[in-house]
Design an enzyme around this catalytic site. Structure first.
Site, PDB file in Angstrom:
ATOM      1  CD  GLU A 143      -2.828   1.330   2.110  1.00  0.00           C
ATOM      2  OE1 GLU A 143      -3.280   2.176   2.529  1.00  0.00           O
ATOM      3  OE2 GLU A 143      -2.574   0.676   3.200  1.00  0.00           O
ATOM      4  CD  GLU A 240      -7.373   2.070   5.781  1.00  0.00           C
ATOM      5  OE1 GLU A 240      -6.895   1.129   6.686  1.00  0.00           O
ATOM      6  OE2 GLU A 240      -6.205   2.213   5.325  1.00  0.00           O
TER       7      GLU A 240
END
Length: 258
Positions: A143, A240
């Site tokens: 990520e 998120e």
């Protein structure tokens, strides 16, 4: 149809962690993700998932000493044994909970090492993790994260992640593309998601600035959701974000997709 997964590390923070599963299901989520399951008993997690008919979609590898500011150890020379122990723990939880994606936070660039040493360590660690996960039919994700929220984070852009994927050379290594982080670092969201759709293994959403729910900032999520729906991506979209009030009050954006 888009499938949204509630990130229980950030959503429903008004409740104890294990109570968040029921709240997510009550709000229409059918999938949940969370960063680190390791402080919780596997059987207890299996129970709350099953009793609320939720699919566990994602968790992270252990990321070092979080309280001390570490955000992963994959790029740190000398921590290889600890990294491999973390891979084993992540697989143990994934087997039990049924998820097929594990994210690796690569860590902050360590001082005292050359860029060549750091890159070689990262590539070797990711190759080890990807090969171990391949045996379990699990995707390994990396990520890119913006350097405003985490100064010094080693992986900050899509092209850097693509180069890393090429260097590792494992077909089950893909990008966890967090739209919030990449809006802050790059923009070009539509073109990036379209051009590199085959390299994206998981999507996450939050608005910018403030990392709130969709509709609270500058990102045109009505448009981006159509882009995702019309793409080849068929995985979960992880929510998120930091609710601007309560989680429930901020879920109106999801009404068309329930």
């Amino acid at each position: 149809m888009l499938r949204f997964s509630a990130n229980l590390s950030m959503l429903f923070g008004e409740y104890d962690f294990l109570a968040r599963f029921e709240k997510a299901a009550q709000c229409g989520f059918r999938g949940v993700e969370f960063m680190f399951p390791y402080d919780y008993d596997i059987e207890e997690l299996k129970h709350v998932l099953a009793s609320n008919k939720l699919e566990h979609t994602l968790h992270n590898l252990p990321a070092g000493d979080w309280a001390a500011g570490e955000r992963g150890i994959a790029c740190i020379p000398g921590r290889e044994e600890e990294f491999r122990d973390g891979v084993a723990a992540a697989i143990r939880y994934a087997r039990a909970l049924g998820n097929k994606k594990i994210n690796c936070l690569v860590g902050k660039t360590p001082a005292g090492f050359s860029s060549e040493q750091i890159h070689a360590t990262l590539v070797e660690n990711l190759r080890y993790a990807a090969n171990m996960l391949m045996k379990e039919d699990i995707l390994l994700l990396i990520e890119p994260i913006n350097h405003f929220d985490i100064p010094g984070f080693h992986l900050t852009g899509t092209r850097q992640a693509l180069k890393l994927i090429d260097d590792v050379g494992c077909c089950n290594l893909k990008i966890q593309y967090d739209i919030y982080h990449m809006q802050r670092m790059e923009g070009e969201l539509t073109n990036t998601m379209t051009q590199w759709a085959d390299k994206i293994g998981h999507l996450q959403i939050a608005d910018n600035p403030h990392r709130g729910e969709p509709g609270t900032g500058e990102i045109n999520y009505d448009y981006l959701f159509k882009v995702i729906e019309n793409s080849d991506y068929n995985g979960w979209v992880g929510c998120e974000y930091k609710p601007q009030t309560t989680t429930e009050a901020g879920l109106r954006w999801m009404d068309p997709y329930r």
